[in-house]
Scaffold this motif. Structure first.
Motif, short mmCIF file in Angstrom:
data_model
loop_
_atom_site.label_atom_id
_atom_site.label_comp_id
_atom_site.label_asym_id
_atom_site.label_seq_id
_atom_site.Cartn_x
_atom_site.Cartn_y
_atom_site.Cartn_z
N LEU A 1 0.82 -1.17 -0.07
CA LEU A 1 0.05 -0.10 0.11
C LEU A 1 0.58 1.33 0.04
CD1 LEU A 1 -2.81 -1.05 2.48
CD2 LEU A 1 -2.96 -0.82 -0.09
N VAL A 2 1.97 1.33 0.75
CA VAL A 2 2.92 2.38 0.71
C VAL A 2 3.64 2.74 -0.74
CG1 VAL A 2 5.15 3.31 1.39
CG2 VAL A 2 3.38 2.36 3.12
N VAL A 3 3.98 1.23 -1.28
CA VAL A 3 4.60 1.54 -2.57
C VAL A 3 3.56 2.32 -3.79
CG1 VAL A 3 5.40 0.26 -4.50
CG2 VAL A 3 6.10 -0.16 -2.38
N PHE A 4 2.38 1.36 -3.57
CA PHE A 4 1.07 2.06 -4.22
C PHE A 4 1.01 3.53 -4.18
CE2 PHE A 4 -3.50 2.88 -4.59
CZ PHE A 4 -3.73 2.42 -5.92
N HIS A 5 0.99 3.97 -2.97
CA HIS A 5 0.59 5.45 -2.62
C HIS A 5 1.72 6.37 -3.32
CE1 HIS A 5 -0.38 9.15 -0.68
NE2 HIS A 5 1.32 9.19 -0.05
N HIS A 6 3.00 5.96 -2.97
CA HIS A 6 3.94 6.63 -3.64
C HIS A 6 3.97 6.62 -5.25
CE1 HIS A 6 5.78 8.32 -0.08
NE2 HIS A 6 5.72 7.07 0.49
N SER A 7 3.74 5.54 -5.66
CA SER A 7 3.71 5.49 -7.20
C SER A 7 2.52 6.58 -7.82
CB SER A 7 3.46 4.18 -7.69
OG SER A 7 4.32 3.25 -7.21
N ILE A 8 1.39 6.45 -7.16
CA ILE A 8 0.34 6.96 -7.39
C ILE A 8 0.49 8.63 -7.32
CG2 ILE A 8 -2.23 7.84 -7.10
CD1 ILE A 8 -1.47 5.31 -8.61
N GLN A 9 1.32 9.05 -6.07
CA GLN A 9 1.84 10.36 -5.90
C GLN A 9 2.65 10.85 -6.75
OE1 GLN A 9 4.02 10.66 -2.18
NE2 GLN A 9 2.60 12.31 -1.41
N PHE A 10 3.57 10.20 -7.46
CA PHE A 10 4.51 10.83 -8.27
C PHE A 10 4.04 10.94 -9.74
CE2 PHE A 10 7.98 9.94 -5.30
CZ PHE A 10 8.85 10.86 -5.59
N VAL B 1 -8.60 6.63 -4.38
CA VAL B 1 -8.24 5.29 -3.83
C VAL B 1 -7.22 5.20 -2.83
CG1 VAL B 1 -7.53 2.91 -4.02
CG2 VAL B 1 -8.80 3.80 -5.71
N THR B 2 -5.97 5.79 -3.22
CA THR B 2 -4.86 6.05 -2.10
C THR B 2 -5.25 6.64 -0.90
OG1 THR B 2 -2.48 5.93 -1.83
CG2 THR B 2 -3.68 7.76 -3.32
N ALA B 3 -6.37 7.89 -1.34
CA ALA B 3 -6.70 8.77 0.10
C ALA B 3 -7.52 7.78 0.86
CB ALA B 3 -7.37 9.77 -0.53
N ALA B 4 -8.31 7.02 0.34
CA ALA B 4 -9.37 6.35 1.01
C ALA B 4 -8.52 5.30 2.15
CB ALA B 4 -10.02 5.53 0.17
N SER C 1 -5.46 5.93 3.41
CA SER C 1 -4.56 6.70 4.24
C SER C 1 -4.62 6.38 5.66
CB SER C 1 -4.45 8.12 3.73
OG SER C 1 -5.63 8.58 4.14
N THR C 2 -5.73 6.20 6.11
CA THR C 2 -6.00 5.86 7.39
C THR C 2 -5.53 4.18 7.78
OG1 THR C 2 -8.26 5.20 7.18
CG2 THR C 2 -7.65 7.64 7.55
N PHE C 3 -5.25 3.56 6.92
CA PHE C 3 -4.96 2.24 7.01
C PHE C 3 -3.57 1.71 6.77
CE2 PHE C 3 -4.92 -2.17 5.49
CZ PHE C 3 -5.49 -2.75 6.51
N ARG C 4 -2.81 2.40 5.78
CA ARG C 4 -1.31 1.74 5.45
C ARG C 4 -0.42 2.17 6.54
NH1 ARG C 4 -2.28 5.36 1.27
NH2 ARG C 4 -1.69 7.44 1.76
N MET C 5 -0.29 3.31 7.04
CA MET C 5 0.79 3.44 7.95
C MET C 5 0.52 3.10 9.38
SD MET C 5 3.20 4.25 6.29
CE MET C 5 4.49 4.66 7.44
N PRO C 6 -0.96 3.02 9.66
CA PRO C 6 -1.08 2.47 11.30
C PRO C 6 -0.72 1.07 11.08
CG PRO C 6 -2.67 4.21 10.53
CD PRO C 6 -1.98 4.02 9.29
N LEU C 7 -1.18 0.37 9.98
CA LEU C 7 -0.91 -1.06 10.09
C LEU C 7 0.72 -1.37 10.14
CD1 LEU C 7 -1.65 -3.98 9.54
CD2 LEU C 7 -1.60 -3.64 6.91
N PHE C 8 1.50 -0.49 9.45
CA PHE C 8 3.02 -0.45 9.33
C PHE C 8 3.45 -0.46 10.81
CE2 PHE C 8 7.15 1.33 8.93
CZ PHE C 8 7.67 0.11 8.08
N PHE C 9 3.03 0.62 11.52
CA PHE C 9 3.29 0.82 12.74
C PHE C 9 2.83 -0.28 13.88
CE2 PHE C 9 4.85 5.03 11.21
CZ PHE C 9 5.75 5.06 11.56
N LEU C 10 1.79 -0.65 13.49
CA LEU C 10 1.04 -1.80 14.37
C LEU C 10 2.25 -2.84 14.31
CD1 LEU C 10 -0.85 -3.10 16.26
CD2 LEU C 10 -1.97 -3.98 14.16
N VAL C 11 2.35 -3.43 13.04
CA VAL C 11 3.17 -4.54 12.89
C VAL C 11 4.81 -4.34 13.60
CG1 VAL C 11 4.24 -5.93 11.16
CG2 VAL C 11 2.09 -5.57 10.85
#
Length: 157
Positions: free
Chosen positions: A26-35, A49-52, A54-64
């Motif tokens: 999801l992070v790679v997808f976000h940055h690809s779309i952003q660029f 889609v990536t904005a929707a 946004s509340t999931f990808r980094m919290p999941l990363f930090f949780l793990v």
């Protein structure tokens, strides 16, 4: 022998690997779309889609990351924690700062083309920029958690 050296290697937990893979994807997808969006490609639906997400990808990363770091934070001395966990993050942060900085000395930045990267390298020690903030945050959160457990009198070798 210290308790650290007698521990058996931890077994991998499948759902943690899957969650980490989802977060990274999801992070790679976000940055690809952003660029793509910053360079003028019409990707409006994908931006939504990536904005929707946004509340999931980094919290999941930090949780793990927190789940994986918690046992090391609780059981290791700060020196052991640094060399076993933090040194790699510090190395990756420093290396990526240098690569990012050098790249954008020659390639125009899609997000802020008028910004000079010359000062970025010096400010990276106290103000993370670009996509590097998560490594910086992992380092700070790990140190803060270790210090807090130490203040509470938790066990460290």
């Amino acid at each position: 022998m210290t308790p650290e050296s007698t521990l058996a290697p931890a077994q991998r937990i499948a759902w943690i690997d899957v969650a980490r893979g989802i977060a990274i994807t999801l992070v790679v997808f976000h940055h690809s779309i952003q660029f793509l969006d910053a360079t003028g490609w019409q990707v409006d639906a994908l931006v939504q889609v990536t904005a929707a997400l946004s509340t999931f990808r980094m919290p999941l990363f930090f949780l793990v990351s927190g789940l994986l770091a918690s046992s090391a934070i609780a059981r290791l001395s700060f020196a052991s924690l640094f060399w076993k966990r933090l040194a790699l993050l510090v190395y990756l942060y420093a290396l990526w700062c240098i690569i990012w900085w050098a790249w954008f000395l020659f390639v125009p930045r899609p997000f802020d083309p008028l910004t000079s990267p010359v000062g970025d390298l010096a400010t990276a020690l106290y103000l993370p920029w670009s996509g590097l903030w998560f490594l910086y945050a992992l380092i700070l959160y790990t140190v803060a958690a270790w210090v807090r457990l130490d203040q509470l009198g938790a066990y460290h070798n």
